[in-house]
Scaffold this active site. Sequence first.
Site, mmCIF file in Angstrom:
data_model
loop_
_atom_site.group_PDB
_atom_site.id
_atom_site.type_symbol
_atom_site.label_atom_id
_atom_site.label_comp_id
_atom_site.label_asym_id
_atom_site.label_seq_id
_atom_site.Cartn_x
_atom_site.Cartn_y
_atom_site.Cartn_z
ATOM 1 N N SER A 94 0.845 -1.209 0.000
ATOM 2 C CA SER A 94 0.000 0.000 0.000
ATOM 3 C C SER A 94 0.866 1.238 0.000
ATOM 4 O O SER A 94 1.805 1.353 0.775
ATOM 5 C CB SER A 94 -0.903 0.022 1.240
ATOM 6 O OG SER A 94 -1.810 -1.047 1.175
ATOM 7 N N GLU A 117 2.319 6.066 2.950
ATOM 8 C CA GLU A 117 2.875 5.048 3.845
ATOM 9 C C GLU A 117 4.285 4.697 3.368
ATOM 10 O O GLU A 117 5.188 4.473 4.165
ATOM 11 C CB GLU A 117 1.985 3.794 3.835
ATOM 12 C CG GLU A 117 2.568 2.688 4.687
ATOM 13 C CD GLU A 117 1.649 1.487 4.820
ATOM 14 O OE1 GLU A 117 0.418 1.640 4.690
ATOM 15 O OE2 GLU A 117 2.178 0.384 5.050
HETATM 16 C C1 FAD Z 1 3.336 -6.784 -1.465
HETATM 17 C C2 FAD Z 1 3.442 -6.044 -0.165
HETATM 18 C C3 FAD Z 1 2.443 -6.166 0.788
HETATM 19 C C4 FAD Z 1 2.548 -5.481 2.015
HETATM 20 N N1 FAD Z 1 1.559 -5.656 2.952
HETATM 21 C C5 FAD Z 1 1.661 -5.030 4.157
HETATM 22 C C6 FAD Z 1 0.678 -5.242 5.166
HETATM 23 O O1 FAD Z 1 -0.267 -6.017 5.021
HETATM 24 N N2 FAD Z 1 0.829 -4.575 6.338
HETATM 25 C C7 FAD Z 1 1.890 -3.720 6.569
HETATM 26 O O2 FAD Z 1 1.988 -3.156 7.669
HETATM 27 N N3 FAD Z 1 2.820 -3.511 5.622
HETATM 28 C C8 FAD Z 1 2.749 -4.134 4.436
HETATM 29 N N4 FAD Z 1 3.710 -3.934 3.478
HETATM 30 C C9 FAD Z 1 4.798 -2.976 3.736
HETATM 31 C C10 FAD Z 1 6.032 -3.614 4.412
HETATM 32 O O3 FAD Z 1 5.909 -4.987 4.399
HETATM 33 C C11 FAD Z 1 6.188 -3.148 5.865
HETATM 34 O O4 FAD Z 1 6.149 -1.746 5.971
HETATM 35 C C12 FAD Z 1 7.498 -3.630 6.484
HETATM 36 O O5 FAD Z 1 7.487 -3.290 7.852
HETATM 37 C C13 FAD Z 1 8.733 -3.036 5.817
HETATM 38 O O6 FAD Z 1 9.866 -3.766 6.234
HETATM 39 P P1 FAD Z 1 11.272 -3.593 5.515
HETATM 40 O O7 FAD Z 1 12.254 -4.371 6.309
HETATM 41 O O8 FAD Z 1 11.153 -3.949 4.098
HETATM 42 O O9 FAD Z 1 11.536 -2.040 5.726
HETATM 43 P P2 FAD Z 1 12.129 -0.974 4.683
HETATM 44 O O10 FAD Z 1 11.169 -0.794 3.562
HETATM 45 O O11 FAD Z 1 13.509 -1.317 4.331
HETATM 46 O O12 FAD Z 1 12.127 0.343 5.577
HETATM 47 C C14 FAD Z 1 10.914 0.973 5.931
HETATM 48 C C15 FAD Z 1 11.182 2.104 6.934
HETATM 49 O O13 FAD Z 1 11.653 1.529 8.149
HETATM 50 C C16 FAD Z 1 12.885 2.142 8.534
HETATM 51 N N5 FAD Z 1 13.675 1.088 9.147
HETATM 52 C C17 FAD Z 1 13.982 -0.115 8.600
HETATM 53 N N6 FAD Z 1 14.661 -0.867 9.479
HETATM 54 C C18 FAD Z 1 14.793 -0.106 10.599
HETATM 55 C C19 FAD Z 1 15.407 -0.335 11.862
HETATM 56 N N7 FAD Z 1 15.991 -1.491 12.160
HETATM 57 N N8 FAD Z 1 15.361 0.667 12.791
HETATM 58 C C20 FAD Z 1 14.744 1.830 12.507
HETATM 59 N N9 FAD Z 1 14.149 2.099 11.336
HETATM 60 C C21 FAD Z 1 14.162 1.139 10.393
HETATM 61 C C22 FAD Z 1 13.497 2.661 7.238
HETATM 62 O O14 FAD Z 1 14.377 3.747 7.485
HETATM 63 C C23 FAD Z 1 12.251 3.094 6.489
HETATM 64 O O15 FAD Z 1 11.882 4.372 6.936
HETATM 65 C C24 FAD Z 1 3.653 -4.628 2.262
HETATM 66 C C25 FAD Z 1 4.668 -4.509 1.297
HETATM 67 C C26 FAD Z 1 4.575 -5.218 0.094
HETATM 68 C C27 FAD Z 1 5.671 -5.091 -0.903
#
Ligand code: FAD
Length: 339
Positions: free
Chosen positions: A262, A334
Site C-alpha cells: 500500500s 505510507e
Molecule cells: C506486497 C506487499 C504487501 C505489504 N503488505 C503489508 C501489510 O499487510 N501490512 C503492513 O503493515 N505492511 C505491508 N507492506 C509494507 C512492508 O511490508 C512493511 O512496511 C514492512 O514493515 C517493511 O519492512 P522492511 O524491512 O522492508 O523495511 P524498509 O522498507 O527497508 O524500511 C521501511 C522504513 O523503516 C525504517 N527502518 C527499517 N529498518 C529499521 C530499523 N531497524 N530501525 C529503525 N528504522 C528502520 C526505514 O528507514 C524506512 O523508513 C507490504 C509490502 C509489500 C511489498
Amino acid sequence: MLNNRMTFESLCLRNEPLANHSSYQIGGEANFFAMPETVEELLTLLRGCKTHGLNYFICGMGSNLLFPDRPQEDTLYISLKKFVYWDIQPSKWFISSGTPMSMLAISGRMFGIPGYEFTYLLPGGLGAGIYMNAKYNQHQISDIVKTVYYVDLSDPSLAVQSIDVSQCRYGYKQSIFQMNPWLVLGADMLAVPDEKQIAAGNELLARWKGKEGMSTLASFYSYMSAEAEALKKQGLLIPSEMTDIADYRNGKRHFEYPSCGSVFKNNYDFGVPVGALVDRLNLKGKEHGGAMISPYHGNMIINHRHATAEDVKYLMNVIIEGIDNAFGFQPEPEVVVVK
Ligand SMILES: Cc1cc2nc3c(=O)[nH]c(=O)nc-3n(C[C@H](O)[C@H](O)[C@H](O)COP(=O)(O)OP(=O)(O)OC[C@H]3O[C@@H](n4cnc5c(N)ncnc54)[C@H](O)[C@@H]3O)c2cc1C
C-alpha cells in the site's frame, strides 16, 4: 589480527544498484552501500560515516520504500537484511531486525505459539515492522513483542538501550521509533519456545540465512510458501488464518509485480479505504512511464515495466490530487520516499 569485515572500507560496497535491495526493484547506483551482519559491523559503519563525513540511511528489506533514481553521493545506504540473529533461551527469545516477519508465522507454527499467523507473507524485516508497527487486519507487531533494543543515533556512545513495548507509543502505523533517531536492533518476544524446540528453530533460521540477499517478492513468496509446505509434511496444521492470507495476497497479485504494498495510509476518520477511493475515481490501471496504479488494488502502484522513482511519484501525486479534489483530504504516504 583485525577481522577483514571489521574495517569501514571492507564493509562498504561501491556503485551498488539500490534496485537490487528494494521490492520495487527501483533505485540507482549507490556510491556507498553496506549490509552489516553483526552489531559490531553496524557500529563500525556508523562511526565510519562520522569519520568520513558521510550521511547514512537505514533500511531493512526495502519493501516499504522508494529509492531515488539518483542516490545521494555522500550517503551510505545501510540495509539490515543480513542482520539476522536469534538468541533462544529457556526464558527468552530475542529476534534481530533483519529477520523476515513472515518467519515468525512459520516458527510460531513450529513452536506451537499462537498469535504470529498474521505475519505470514508480510514482506519486510522485524526491525522495520517494529518501526512501522506493521499490521494485517486487526493484528500488529506491537501485540507480539515485549522489549525492543535500539541504538539512539544522536548519542555519541551509540550504546545499546532497551524500551518496554508499553512505552513505544504504538498506534496505527506509528511508533516512538518514527519520532526519534533510533535504530531498532531487535526485540524480545512476548512468548518463548519450549527448550526442546531450540535446535529446530536455529535450523529454520540457518536455512533463511543461506538465501543470501533474496529480495524479490516472487522469491520471498516461494520461499515462505515452501517453508509452510514443509511444516505440513511434518504433520503440523496450517491454520485457516494463514491460508486466507495467501489467498488474499495472491488475489491482489502482491507477489506478481514489484511494488511496496500500500502506498498510502488509510484515513480512518474519513472511513473509506484509500484503495476504494481510487477505485471510485476510476484510476485503477492508470499508467505513467513504467509505473501503473494496480488494476487489482487501488492503493498499490506497481513497477510493471522498468519504472523509475519519478514515474511512481507522478502517480502518487495523481492519487493525492484526485482524492483531495473529490473527497477533501490528502492521503498520507505510507511508502517512505528516500532522498
Ligand atoms: C506486497 C506487499 C504487501 C505489504 N503488505 C503489508 C501489510 O499487510 N501490512 C503492513 O503493515 N505492511 C505491508 N507492506 C509494507 C512492508 O511490508 C512493511 O512496511 C514492512 O514493515 C517493511 O519492512 P522492511 O524491512 O522492508 O523495511 P524498509 O522498507 O527497508 O524500511 C521501511 C522504513 O523503516 C525504517 N527502518 C527499517 N529498518 C529499521 C530499523 N531497524 N530501525 C529503525 N528504522 C528502520 C526505514 O528507514 C524506512 O523508513 C507490504 C509490502 C509489500 C511489498
